[in-house]
Scaffold this motif. Structure first.
Motif, mmCIF file in Angstrom:
data_model
loop_
_atom_site.group_PDB
_atom_site.id
_atom_site.type_symbol
_atom_site.label_atom_id
_atom_site.label_comp_id
_atom_site.label_asym_id
_atom_site.label_seq_id
_atom_site.Cartn_x
_atom_site.Cartn_y
_atom_site.Cartn_z
ATOM 1 N N ILE A 199 0.838 -1.211 0.000
ATOM 2 C CA ILE A 199 0.000 0.000 0.000
ATOM 3 C C ILE A 199 0.869 1.256 0.000
ATOM 4 O O ILE A 199 0.633 2.200 -0.761
ATOM 5 C CB ILE A 199 -0.973 -0.031 1.193
ATOM 6 N N LEU A 200 1.907 1.262 0.849
ATOM 7 C CA LEU A 200 2.747 2.466 0.938
ATOM 8 C C LEU A 200 3.535 2.734 -0.336
ATOM 9 O O LEU A 200 3.813 3.895 -0.671
ATOM 10 C CB LEU A 200 3.732 2.330 2.097
ATOM 11 N N SER A 201 3.889 1.668 -1.054
ATOM 12 C CA SER A 201 4.679 1.862 -2.280
ATOM 13 C C SER A 201 3.904 2.695 -3.302
ATOM 14 O O SER A 201 4.498 3.403 -4.121
ATOM 15 C CB SER A 201 5.088 0.506 -2.873
ATOM 16 N N ARG A 202 2.568 2.635 -3.226
ATOM 17 C CA ARG A 202 1.750 3.456 -4.142
ATOM 18 C C ARG A 202 1.961 4.943 -3.904
ATOM 19 O O ARG A 202 1.721 5.764 -4.765
ATOM 20 C CB ARG A 202 0.261 3.125 -3.926
ATOM 21 N N TYR A 203 2.371 5.265 -2.677
ATOM 22 C CA TYR A 203 2.604 6.672 -2.323
ATOM 23 C C TYR A 203 4.105 6.994 -2.353
ATOM 24 O O TYR A 203 4.532 7.995 -1.798
ATOM 25 C CB TYR A 203 2.017 6.957 -0.932
ATOM 26 N N ASN A 204 4.878 6.086 -2.979
ATOM 27 C CA ASN A 204 6.341 6.242 -3.061
ATOM 28 C C ASN A 204 6.983 6.361 -1.684
ATOM 29 O O ASN A 204 7.914 7.138 -1.474
ATOM 30 C CB ASN A 204 6.719 7.461 -3.923
ATOM 31 N N LYS A 205 6.434 5.599 -0.736
ATOM 32 C CA LYS A 205 6.998 5.593 0.613
ATOM 33 C C LYS A 205 7.355 4.154 0.978
ATOM 34 O O LYS A 205 6.834 3.204 0.393
ATOM 35 C CB LYS A 205 5.982 6.155 1.634
ATOM 36 N N THR A 206 8.251 4.037 1.962
ATOM 37 C CA THR A 206 8.636 2.689 2.388
ATOM 38 C C THR A 206 8.156 2.439 3.816
ATOM 39 O O THR A 206 8.084 3.359 4.641
ATOM 40 C CB THR A 206 10.168 2.494 2.332
#
Ligand SMILES: O=P(O)(O)OC[C@H](O)CO
Ligand SMILES: [Mg+2]
Length: 284
Positions: A82-89
């Motif tokens: 889910i977080l990868s969609r927001y370019n976060k890890t």
């Protein structure tokens, strides 16, 4: 053998005296006199408790996710996606704040700490991850040593139960391959139980669990909790109970300070340290 090093001879002498009944304790010094390492683990002086001084417990409460069942990896995987969609890890400092909590409490931490709450509400996060989790949970496997310890305590008449932040529907999915083992529990307290007003680190769930044993409520000083999560260790402490922590190795050592005993696996647990019936092979 007891090997102690410290800042000066007087300090070493005091520690040697305090721990003289522990023939197998080997400690090596760190830069701070308040901490030592034992093997690969960092130990605060307050945790260097002589096993002979530990309370003798009569009842045991098990956490479930990450302790009996290897299910924390599912939450981690889904949250990374889910977080990868927001370019976060997704990292372990965030994981440490979420694990052990009720779903909605963990969800709020997730969207707020990652700064995505304007795009994704906690409620929508739960909906989004649900489809993925539902396919993963039925594949849940036991953690090493879980079956052996649960069966040993049950066979020796020690009352045992589960206290998990998981709600009923998830509990059923996660345990569907392990029904027989979980049937050995005297009772199970779930995160959506009406008596659990607040999730861990509130003591609600462990106090409810202690109340439901035969003859309950059981004196918290006679109860030993097994936990993997910082919030769970806090909840046990807040309930006045002793707690053995079996943390994921990726969890920062700062999150382990409150536990009475830290193990790298349930396989390391020695029941006799807590006045519980010893394993047969250790007794002979
Ligand atoms: O660790 P548990 O068993 O309290 O479960 C809590 C959540 O469901 C997962 O972190
Ligand atoms: Mg847990």
């Amino acid at each position: 053998m007891l090997q102690v090093c410290g800042p000066n001879a007087a300090f070493q002498g005091t520690i040697r005296y305090l721990f003289r009944p522990c023939p197998h304790l080997i400690l090596t010094p760190q830069s701070s006199p308040l901490f030592f390492t034992c093997g690969s683990r960092k130990i605060g002086l307050s945790k260097m408790v002589n096993p002979a001084c530990r309370p003798h417990v009569t009842h045991v409460i098990f956490d479930m996710d990450g302790l009996l069942l290897d299910t924390e990896k599912f939450y981690t995987e889904v949250q990374e996606i889910i977080l990868s969609r927001y370019n976060k890890t997704f990292d372990w400092s965030l994981k440490a704040k979420m694990m052990g909590k009720k779903a909605i409490e963990a969800a709020r931490v997730f969207v707020e700490e990652t700064g995505i709450s304007d795009s994704l509400t906690a409620e929508d996060f739960l909906v989004e991850r649900e489809a993925m989790l539902q396919t993963m949970f039925p594949t849940s496997e036991l953690m090493p040593g879980a079956s052996q310890l649960v069966r040993h305590l049950h066979a020796n008449g020690i009352p045992i139960c589960v206290a998990t932040g998981s709600h009923k529907r998830h509990f059923d999915l996660k345990t569907q391959r392990h029904r027989e083992l979980f049937s050995l529990m005297h009772h199970v307290v779930l995160g959506d139980d009406p008596e659990v007003k607040q999730g861990k680190p509130s003591p609600d769930i462990f106090l409810a669990a202690a109340k439901r044993f035969e003859g309950g409520p059981i004196d918290p000083r006679k109860v030993l909790v097994f936990e993997d999560a910082p919030s769970g260790v806090g909840a046990a402490r807040n309930a006045g109970m002793s707690v053995v922590m079996v943390p994921d190795p990726r969890l920062d050592s700062a999150h382990r300070e409150a536990a009475d005993q830290i193990l790298s696996s349930l396989l390391e647990f020695n029941p006799a340290d807590w006045g519980l019936p010893p394993f047969q092979d250790l007794a002979s």
